[in-house]
Design an enzyme around this catalytic site. Structure first.
Site, PDB file in Angstrom:
ATOM      1  N   GLU A   1       0.919  -1.246  -0.053  1.00  0.00           N
ATOM      2  CA  GLU A   1      -0.146   0.046   0.086  1.00  0.00           C
ATOM      3  C   GLU A   1       0.953   1.261   0.069  1.00  0.00           C
ATOM      4  O   GLU A   1       1.376   1.845   1.004  1.00  0.00           O
ATOM      5  CB  GLU A   1      -0.910  -0.027   1.284  1.00  0.00           C
ATOM      6  CG  GLU A   1      -1.963  -1.490   1.201  1.00  0.00           C
ATOM      7  CD  GLU A   1      -3.103  -1.032   0.515  1.00  0.00           C
ATOM      8  OE1 GLU A   1      -3.397   0.038   0.088  1.00  0.00           O
ATOM      9  OE2 GLU A   1      -3.650  -2.033   0.165  1.00  0.00           O
TER      10      GLU A   1
ATOM     11  N   CYS B   1      -1.910   9.670   2.460  1.00  0.00           N
ATOM     12  CA  CYS B   1      -1.721   8.870   1.293  1.00  0.00           C
ATOM     13  C   CYS B   1      -2.698   9.330  -0.160  1.00  0.00           C
ATOM     14  O   CYS B   1      -2.192   9.579  -1.131  1.00  0.00           O
ATOM     15  CB  CYS B   1      -1.609   7.591   1.385  1.00  0.00           C
ATOM     16  SG  CYS B   1      -3.091   6.813   2.008  1.00  0.00           S
TER      17      CYS B   1
HETATM   18  P1  NAD Z   1       8.125   4.574   5.024  1.00  0.00           P
HETATM   19  O1  NAD Z   1       8.312   3.736   3.843  1.00  0.00           O
HETATM   20  O2  NAD Z   1       9.294   5.691   5.328  1.00  0.00           O
HETATM   21  O3  NAD Z   1       7.951   3.465   6.317  1.00  0.00           O
HETATM   22  C1  NAD Z   1       6.922   2.719   6.498  1.00  0.00           C
HETATM   23  C2  NAD Z   1       7.651   1.726   7.443  1.00  0.00           C
HETATM   24  O4  NAD Z   1       8.656   1.006   6.692  1.00  0.00           O
HETATM   25  C3  NAD Z   1       7.835   2.242   8.842  1.00  0.00           C
HETATM   26  O5  NAD Z   1       7.454   1.090   9.774  1.00  0.00           O
HETATM   27  C4  NAD Z   1       9.282   2.058   8.858  1.00  0.00           C
HETATM   28  O6  NAD Z   1      10.115   1.870  10.034  1.00  0.00           O
HETATM   29  C5  NAD Z   1       9.548   1.097   7.620  1.00  0.00           C
HETATM   30  N1  NAD Z   1      11.087   1.042   7.075  1.00  0.00           N
HETATM   31  C6  NAD Z   1      11.491   2.309   6.924  1.00  0.00           C
HETATM   32  N2  NAD Z   1      12.809   2.102   6.109  1.00  0.00           N
HETATM   33  C7  NAD Z   1      12.986   0.591   5.744  1.00  0.00           C
HETATM   34  C8  NAD Z   1      13.857  -0.218   4.975  1.00  0.00           C
HETATM   35  N3  NAD Z   1      14.778   0.150   4.565  1.00  0.00           N
HETATM   36  N4  NAD Z   1      13.215  -1.452   5.082  1.00  0.00           N
HETATM   37  C9  NAD Z   1      12.296  -1.776   5.526  1.00  0.00           C
HETATM   38  N5  NAD Z   1      11.356  -1.100   6.288  1.00  0.00           N
HETATM   39  C10 NAD Z   1      11.600   0.040   6.320  1.00  0.00           C
HETATM   40  O7  NAD Z   1       6.825   5.522   5.189  1.00  0.00           O
HETATM   41  P2  NAD Z   1       6.312   6.645   5.742  1.00  0.00           P
HETATM   42  O8  NAD Z   1       7.227   8.065   5.593  1.00  0.00           O
HETATM   43  O9  NAD Z   1       6.225   6.240   7.139  1.00  0.00           O
HETATM   44  O10 NAD Z   1       4.948   6.980   5.312  1.00  0.00           O
HETATM   45  C11 NAD Z   1       4.660   7.908   4.358  1.00  0.00           C
HETATM   46  C12 NAD Z   1       4.425   7.252   2.901  1.00  0.00           C
HETATM   47  O11 NAD Z   1       3.481   6.168   3.144  1.00  0.00           O
HETATM   48  C13 NAD Z   1       3.851   7.983   1.924  1.00  0.00           C
HETATM   49  O12 NAD Z   1       4.325   7.788   0.710  1.00  0.00           O
HETATM   50  C14 NAD Z   1       2.391   7.559   1.955  1.00  0.00           C
HETATM   51  O13 NAD Z   1       2.009   7.875   0.449  1.00  0.00           O
HETATM   52  C15 NAD Z   1       2.593   6.255   1.975  1.00  0.00           C
HETATM   53  N6  NAD Z   1       1.014   5.849   2.595  1.00  0.00           N
HETATM   54  C16 NAD Z   1       0.523   5.072   1.796  1.00  0.00           C
HETATM   55  C17 NAD Z   1      -0.917   4.608   2.416  1.00  0.00           C
HETATM   56  C18 NAD Z   1      -1.778   3.581   1.531  1.00  0.00           C
HETATM   57  O14 NAD Z   1      -2.603   3.023   2.191  1.00  0.00           O
HETATM   58  N7  NAD Z   1      -1.739   3.311   0.373  1.00  0.00           N
HETATM   59  C19 NAD Z   1      -1.198   4.913   3.569  1.00  0.00           C
HETATM   60  C20 NAD Z   1      -0.318   5.887   4.320  1.00  0.00           C
HETATM   61  C21 NAD Z   1       0.837   6.237   3.796  1.00  0.00           C
END
Ligand code: NAD
Length: 493
Positions: free
Chosen positions: A219, A253
């Site tokens: 997602e 998002c």
């Molecule tokens: P992110 O990708 O930075 O982090 C998401 C999760 O991944 C966190 O738990 C984080 O600790 C983990 N993570 C970070 N680096 C990682 C790595 N190298 N390997 C594995 N896991 C890792 O996202 P964010 O900044 O927390 O959220 C914002 C983003 O999420 C935006 O792009 C937004 O559009 C998207 N988003 C999508 C939805 C949806 O339902 N489609 C909903 C909310 C947010």
């Protein structure tokens, strides 16, 4: 149980083993047990709702209690209730069609829990984006390990404490930590992994999951276009756009990322945007209903997007009441319109995730369609205007995760609609029956009947096999009748 140790990989692997052993030992839970788990989760959410809203607000710097309750707590409760109400129907095996030769038998699909589901969540709706996947996993009869975001530490810790009160660690467990823990978590051999987060991290997670061939739902995010039909930049449309853009200060998002406005309507759009922001936030950006930006890095990132656009001679318009007062509150950014910005500016290339709305003008709907199709497929697409031929063309010719017509974001609250992106905005979906099926294995079962016609068609082949072939494939004469003589002759050439 929480894992926050220095060697997260081995601790988490042990936890996964424990959950998987318990799952295999106990077997898949029936309807009553699944409903009982959902009920326990529901009660825990309601008991902790104020604590959750306080934790989210502390994590963000400021976020309204109402916003958290309406957009997160209500969403979780609705999802739990929807799943509980529909669970009996979802779990029912489905009868399927049986081919001519096999008629004496029967075919069905059984939806079986996959086992242990991994859930990785972002910071922007830290509670609901952890808990709705959990509710779905439990409804589908699974156990779950959760990895909430490190950027909202108080909320993540509240989730951990709340779940520890109501679930044993071999049923539901929370793992806390940052990117290193996330990387180790995504490398575990789950039976399914649901990741919500950014597209770049989604790529890494997919790479890690591929090592164990873990089925994956992504997602992700992206730039959701908002198209306003000619003559429809009305107060009502702008209220909906402002709701989508400024809830959680645009850190959503599915927030409208940029607007495509007919060139004749640009001035009206700006005036109505400004009026709508003033209606929503009569006290300006320091209003208690207007959220802060989650951390310094994101605050600076948003400022540099504005600066880049300004340096390219775009018009930067701070909207609403006393926007300059934003500086008086921690990490607060005034609602901002960017007009006349070039397509290669950073703000038109990156997901914005903040209260800034770039506006681009168009002349025809074909131009809009080409513009959208020249870019990565978005998570959501919004259209404001009549449901006429232009609207239909836009729907048919563009592909996005979901669509909102004359509204923004409300599609996510429809429990019965699948929610997910496509390509760079995501893969797979949850919510609705799609969520239940994402976390279940659809197992096809064929039961042999008393009369076993196919058994007569085994070697050594004889006359019966010839007859069966004739029945199955038809004679040349019959085939030509079915598909048309000319087409049949062409195929034979
Ligand atoms: P992110 O990708 O930075 O982090 C998401 C999760 O991944 C966190 O738990 C984080 O600790 C983990 N993570 C970070 N680096 C990682 C790595 N190298 N390997 C594995 N896991 C890792 O996202 P964010 O900044 O927390 O959220 C914002 C983003 O999420 C935006 O792009 C937004 O559009 C998207 N988003 C999508 C939805 C949806 O339902 N489609 C909903 C909310 C947010």
């Amino acid at each position: 149980m929480t894992v926050v140790h220095s060697n997260p990989g081995s601790d988490m692997a042990a936890l996964l083993d424990r959950q998987r052993s318990a799952f295999l030992k106990d077997g898949p839970p029936g309807l009553a047990e699944r409903k009982a788990r959902l009920k326990r989760l529901r009660a825990a959410v309601l008991a902790h709702r104020h604590e959750v809203a306080d934790a989210v607000s502390a994590d963000f710097g400021h976020r309204s209690q109402h916003e958290t309750e309406l957009m997160e707590i209500v969403g979780v409760i609705q999802a739990i209730d929807y799943l509980s109400r529909n669970l009996r129907r979802f779990m029912k095996p489905e009868r399927r069609h049986v081919g001519l030769f096999y008629r004496a038998g029967s075919a069905r699909v059984e939806y079986q829990p996959k086992g242990v589901i991994g859930v990785m969540a972002p910071w922007n709706y830290p509670f609901s984006l952890t808990l709705i996947p959990l509710a779905t996993a439990l409804a589908a009869g699974n156990r779950a390990m959760l990895k909430p975001s490190e950027l909202t530490p108080r909320t993540s810790d509240t989730i951990r404490r709340m779940l520890e009160e109501v679930f044993p660690a071999d049923e539901v467990a929370v793992v806390l930590g940052g990117a290193d823990v996330g990387a180790a978590f995504s490398g575990l051999p789950f039976d399914h992994l649901l990741f919500t987060g950014s597209t770049p991290v989604g790529r890494k997670v997919m790479g890690a999951a591929s090592d164990n061939l873990v089925p994956l739902t992504l997602e992700l995010g992206g730039k959701s276009p908002t198209i306003i039909a000619r003559g429809h930049a009305t107060a009502q449309a702008l209220d909906s756009i402002v709701f989508g853009k400024l809830s959680n200060s645009g850190q959503t998002c599915v927030a409208p990322d940029y607007a495509l406005v007919h060139e004749d309507d640009l001035d009206t759009f700006i005036t109505e945007f400004n009026a709508s922001v003033a209606r929503f936030y009569p006290d300006g950006p320091t209003s208690r209903d207007y959220a802060s930006i989650v951390n310094d890095r994101h605050f600076e990132r948003l400022h540099s997007l504005i600066e880049d656009a300004r340096n390219r001679d775009a018009r930067v318009i701070e909207a609403g009441v006393r926007p300059e007062q934003a500086a008086q509150r921690l990490r607060t950014l005034a609602p901002t319109l960017i007009v006349g910005v070039e397509d290669d500016a950073a703000i038109m290339r990156e997901e914005i995730f903040g209260p800034i709305l770039p506006v681009r003008t168009y002349r025809t709907m074909d131009e809009v369609i080409d513009y959208v199709n020249a870019r990565p497929r978005p998570l959501a697409l919004y259209y404001f205007g009549p449901q006429d031929a232009d609207c239909e063309k836009l729907l048919v010719r563009t592909t996005s995760g979901n669509v909102g017509i004359n509204n923004t974001m409300i599609h996510v609250a429809q429990d019965d609609l699948p929610f997910g992106g496509i390509g760079p905005s995501g893969m797979g979906a949850y919510h609705g029956i799609e969520g239940f099926r994402t976390m279940s294995h659809a197992k096809g079962v064929f039961v042999q009947g008393r009369w076993n016609l196919p058994a007569l068609l085994r070697a050594p082949f004889g006359k019966l096999a010839d007859i069966a072939l004739k029945v199955a494939l038809g004679s040349d004469k019959r085939r030509s009748k079915v598909i048309g003589t000319r087409e049949y002759s062409r195929r034979l050439e």
